[in-house]
Design an enzyme around this catalytic site. Structure first.
Site, PDB file in Angstrom:
ATOM      1  N   CYS A  29       0.827  -1.209   0.000  1.00  0.00           N
ATOM      2  CA  CYS A  29       0.000   0.000   0.000  1.00  0.00           C
ATOM      3  C   CYS A  29       0.864   1.262   0.000  1.00  0.00           C
ATOM      4  O   CYS A  29       1.434   1.634   1.029  1.00  0.00           O
ATOM      5  CB  CYS A  29      -0.919  -0.017   1.220  1.00  0.00           C
ATOM      6  SG  CYS A  29      -1.933   1.458   1.345  1.00  0.00           S
ATOM      7  N   CYS A  79      -0.508   4.065   2.268  1.00  0.00           N
ATOM      8  CA  CYS A  79      -0.271   3.849   3.703  1.00  0.00           C
ATOM      9  C   CYS A  79       1.197   4.108   4.056  1.00  0.00           C
ATOM     10  O   CYS A  79       1.493   4.696   5.088  1.00  0.00           O
ATOM     11  CB  CYS A  79      -0.597   2.410   4.102  1.00  0.00           C
ATOM     12  SG  CYS A  79      -2.089   1.748   3.371  1.00  0.00           S
ATOM     13  N   ASP A  80       2.113   3.633   3.219  1.00  0.00           N
ATOM     14  CA  ASP A  80       3.515   3.562   3.633  1.00  0.00           C
ATOM     15  C   ASP A  80       4.483   4.408   2.809  1.00  0.00           C
ATOM     16  O   ASP A  80       5.656   4.518   3.168  1.00  0.00           O
ATOM     17  CB  ASP A  80       3.986   2.092   3.593  1.00  0.00           C
ATOM     18  CG  ASP A  80       3.184   1.235   4.554  1.00  0.00           C
ATOM     19  OD1 ASP A  80       2.861   1.733   5.645  1.00  0.00           O
ATOM     20  OD2 ASP A  80       2.870   0.082   4.210  1.00  0.00           O
TER      21      ASP A  80
END
Ligand code: NAP
Length: 304
Positions: free
Chosen positions: A131, A134-135
């Protein structure tokens, strides 16, 4: 006793909830482990109709959730582990409690696939991710690698360009699967370096990712890329394990449905990526959630 229980809080589940609750039926959404499903991990949703300048995935699902709640949907933060299909009424066993409903909409979606190579699990969350939204921000001014050549890989890779200094795109063929618009953007992106006909064989590091061993499938030669992040975007598997042996499904686990989102069990309907391995769009999932809810409403009200 709920009228309609919806398993899953992605766009399919939330669209179903909006329709069900707005029809004045007692509606519950089981949010599962990850609110909003896959679109909630996507930045810059540019193709959901109605948002002419785009919208963030988390905001889109937050707004859909509020819309569902406005009509009386109950959001329950439980993960359904078992569905008894011998109803109606249908029993749903969650981690926290047991529930029953006159009709069920399965909207459990799909999850990203992983490669199963050495180091992938060891460095999960310590440089390995599926992701970018997300990261990605962890890799400001750092080199990363990604695997995949489809729309997801390119879209997520383009998102990573906001942060990473360089992005190696490891693809097992010599041509992208991504559609022409994204493929063109990818080929014009200066931060991308393509490693065609190549596979990732091992993630290397001590505490965190320090490199990825890559093999060229044509020459057989291997090389270690010095990267601090490793992203995997190679497709998805449906989250339908708990329905095996209960609902008809394909060999790859996608639940079988007719054009009206009925499963093989009267009163159980399915929508979104739990049954769709082809279109896989937030808007098609929302449309299927709508259809499933409309059929579930008729079922609960005894309308043929
Ligand atoms: P996908 O289209 O199935 O692409 C998966 C990619 O991963 C392919 O390039 C595939 O290689 C590669 N791959 C699969 N297994 C692999 C393995 N074991 N090792 C190495 N590489 C592997 O999946 P997706 O990109 O997640 O897209 C799914 C659907 O959603 C598609 O219909 C797509 O159009 C849609 N989507 C659309 C958008 C958009 O903005 N329009 C964004 C995201 C997704 P090969 O090419 O060799 O098969």
């Amino acid at each position: 006793m709920y009228d309609i229980a919806i398993i899953g809080s992605g766009t399919a589940g939330l669209a179903a909830a909006i329709y069900s609750a707005r029809a004045s039926l007692k509606t519950v959404v089981f949010a599962g482990d990850a609110w909003g499903g896959q679109i909630a991990t996507t930045n810059d949703v540019e193709n959901f109709p109605g948002f002419d300048t785009g919208i963030d995935g988390p905001e889109l699902t937050a707004r859909m959730g509020k819309q569902a709640e406005r009509f009386g949907t109950e959001i329950v933060w439980d993960f359904i582990e078992e569905l008894d299909t011998s109803g109606p009424p249908f029993q749903l066993n969650g981690r926290l409690d047991k529930y029953s409903a006159k009709a069920v909409v399965v909207a459990t979606g799909a999850s990203p696939r992983t490669l199963g190579i050495p180091g992938e699990e060891k460095f999960w969350g310590r440089g390995v991710s599926t992701c970018a939204t997300c990261d990605g921000a962890f890799f400001k001014d750092l080199p990363v690698a990604l695997v995949g050549g489809g729309d997801s890989a390119i879209q997520e890779g383009l998102y990573l360009t906001r942060f990473a200094s360089k992005i190696y795109v490891i693809h097992r063929r010599d041509q992208l699967r991504a559609g022409p618009y994204l493929a063109q953007k990818a080929l014009e992106e200066d931060k991308f370096e393509f490693l065609w006909d190549s596979i990732a064989e091992e993630v290397i590091g001590n505490d965190t990712v320090e490199g990825v061993r890559v093999r060229n499938l044509k020459s057989g030669s291997t090389d270690v890329l010095a990267v601090e992040g490793f992203f995997i975007f190679i497709g998805h598997d449906p989250n339908t394990e708990i329905f095996k042996g209960k609902l008809d499904m394909s060999n790859s686990g996608y639940i079988s449905t007719d054009a009206r989102m009925h499963t093989n069990i009267d009163g159980i309907f399915v929508a979104g990526e739990a049954q769709d391995d082809y279109f896989r769009q937030a808007i098609t999932s929302a449309g299927e959630g709508t259809k499933a809810a409309m059929e579930a409403i008729k079922f609960v009200e005894g309308i043929p």
